[in-house]
Design an enzyme around this catalytic site. Structure first.
Site, PDB file in Angstrom:
ATOM      1  N   CYS A 216       0.809  -1.223   0.000  1.00  0.00           N
ATOM      2  CA  CYS A 216       0.000   0.000   0.000  1.00  0.00           C
ATOM      3  C   CYS A 216       0.846   1.279   0.000  1.00  0.00           C
ATOM      4  O   CYS A 216       0.485   2.264  -0.653  1.00  0.00           O
ATOM      5  CB  CYS A 216      -0.986   0.000   1.161  1.00  0.00           C
ATOM      6  SG  CYS A 216      -0.255  -0.373   2.753  1.00  0.00           S
TER       7      CYS A 216
ATOM      8  N   HIS B  56      -2.522   6.509   4.706  1.00  0.00           N
ATOM      9  CA  HIS B  56      -1.072   6.705   4.820  1.00  0.00           C
ATOM     10  C   HIS B  56      -0.689   8.047   4.202  1.00  0.00           C
ATOM     11  O   HIS B  56      -1.250   8.451   3.183  1.00  0.00           O
ATOM     12  CB  HIS B  56      -0.325   5.618   4.035  1.00  0.00           C
ATOM     13  CG  HIS B  56      -0.374   4.264   4.656  1.00  0.00           C
ATOM     14  ND1 HIS B  56      -0.997   3.996   5.840  1.00  0.00           N
ATOM     15  CD2 HIS B  56       0.156   3.073   4.244  1.00  0.00           C
ATOM     16  CE1 HIS B  56      -0.864   2.708   6.130  1.00  0.00           C
ATOM     17  NE2 HIS B  56      -0.176   2.125   5.176  1.00  0.00           N
TER      18      HIS B  56
END
Lengths: 236, 236
Positions: free
Chosen positions: B29, B142
Site C-alpha cells: 500500500c 497513509h
C-alpha cells in the site's frame, strides 16, 4: 529577530554566545534536534545536503495544543464531533502540514527556520537543506527522518562510532529488537536519541547516510538549551 | 512471491496484467500511494531519485491494530497502563519505525518493498529510492513526504498541471488556506491526494521537487486496486 542575534546550541557553537548585543536566541526546536544529530558528523565530514521530514508533537505548540489533542481524541473515541480550536485542522488521529505561513517559494516559516538557523549555527551558509514539517498526534517529543549527503564517503559504522561519543546524543539502534528512537522514550530526556543508522542505498558513491532522530523539544529543544546558554554566559 | 509475478497498478502498468502465470499481486500500500503521485511525472520527465518518509496509519496493519490504537489511546487518556499487543511498541500518542524485519543493509521489509515494487511497476530497474517507513497514531490513510530528483529541470507549475490531469490523483494544494493532504480527508476516497508541491531549494539545478501525498490504503492501497485489476482481467 535582528540578523546578527546569535542562535546558540551549547554543544555546537558555544563561542557564539559572546557575539550578543543584549539578546541571544534559542533556536527553533526542530532545528536543535536535527542539529544535535548532524553536527557531530558534520565536524568530521562536512554535510553537503540534508533532506528532512519532521513528525512534530502537539507540545511544540504549547500546553493548550496538548490539551486540544487530548480533548479531541476523547471526543473522537466517544463519537462526538471534533472541533479544532488551537490548531486549524483536526489533530486527533490525523496529521497535517505545519500551520505556519507559506512563502512564495512554497516553504512554511518552520521549514525556513530549519534551513536558516542550521546554516547559522553550523557556520555553513551553503549547506543545502530540504525540510518538510508535519504535525502528528503525538503529545510530546519531535521526531525527524534525516537523509544526509556528505562531502566524502562515510559508513554507518563510522556514524555510530561518532554519535556514540557525542555529547547530548544517545544512539538507540537495536536492529535485533526492532527498537529505535520513539517519542515515548525521548520524552523527559535531555539527550536526542538517534537510530536507524544506515547507508543510503540511493546514493551509490557511499556519501549517503539515513537516520531517525527523536528529541524532547520541551527539554533540549527549549528549557535545557536555554539553561545551557545561561551557564555559558555566567561561566567566567 | 515468485519474481515474475506481476504487480499491477491499473493507472500505471495495465499491460502487465497479461504477464501472469495464475497469480497477480497487489502491490504494497505504501508503494501504490507513492507510485500514484510520482508516475504521472515520471512519464513526462524520468525520476532519477526519490527520498521518501512515510506516516503510516494503524489500518495498514489490520482491524485489530486499529482497535489497539483506539483502546490504548483510551487507556492513556484514563491514566491506565498501556499494554502493546498487536504492535510491539506503544502506539497511543507515539510513533515508531515500521516493525518488519531489518536486513543486513539496515532497511526493513516495508522499505525494501517500496524500492523493489516501484522499480517493477515503473519498469525502471535503476531508479534510486531511499525510504524510511514510520508508523504513526493515525487510524486510517497513509501519508508520505516525497523528495524527487528528475532527469531534467521541472517547475512546480508543470507538476501541478500534470497531476491535476492524472487519473486517480487529486491536487490539494491551497497555500492561502494552509490546506494540504490530510488523512481525515483521504479516508474513504479512491483518489490519492497530493500537495505541498514546491521546487526543492536544496537542488540548485531545478531538477528537484518536493510534495506530500496522502491516500487511503484500504481503498486505493488494497480493495480498489484489486477490483481495478479484476476489471482489467475481465475486460475483453
Amino acid at each position: 529577530m535582528a540578523p546578527d542575534t546569535p542562535l546558540v546550541v551549547p554543544e555546537i557553537n558555544p563561542g557564539d554566545v559572546k557575539k550578543h548585543h543584549g539578546i541571544i536566541a534559542n533556536p527553533n526546536c526542530s532545528t536543535i534536534i536535527m542539529a544535535m544529530a548532524v553536527w557531530p558528523l558534520h565536524r568530521m565530514n562536512p554535510v553537503r545536503r540534508i533532506v528532512v521530514s519532521t513528525y512534530q508533537s502537539a507540545s511544540g505548540a504549547g500546553a493548550a495544543a496538548m490539551e486540544e489533542l487530548r480533548t479531541q481524541t476523547a471526543d473522537h473515541l466517544a463519537g462526538r464531533e471534533v472541533v479544532p480550536r488551537v490548531f486549524p485542522h483536526p489533530v486527533a488521529f490525523n496529521l497535517f502540514s505545519h500551520n505556519t505561513p507559506i512563502g512564495p517559494d512554497g516553504y512554511n516559516t518552520e521549514e525556513k527556520k530549519m534551513i536558516e538557523e542550521t546554516r547559522k549555527i553550523f557556520h555553513s551558509p551553503s549547506i543545502a537543506i530540504a525540510p518538510t514539517c508535519i504535525r502528528v498526534p503525538v503529545l510530546r517529543a519531535h521526531s525527524e527522518s534525516i537523509n544526509l549527503t556528505f562531502e566524502r564517503p562515510i559508513t554507518p559504522q563510522e556514524v555510530r562510532s561518532i554519535l556514540s561519543k557525542a555529547s547530548g546524543v544517545t544512539v538507540v539502534d537495536d536492529v535485533e529488537a526492532n527498537r529505535f528512537p520513539m517519542p515515548v522514550d525521548a520524552s523527559g530526556q535531555d539527550d536526542v536519541l538517534v537510530g536507524r543508522i544506515r547507508q543510503d542505498v540511493s546514493q551509490l558513491d557511499g556519501r549517503g547516510i539515513e537516520l531517525f532522530a527523536c528529541g524532547d523539544q520541551l527539554r533540549k529543544g527549549a528549557a535545557l538549551n536555554a539553561i545551557q546558554i545561561l551557564e555559558l554566559l555566567t561561566t567566567p
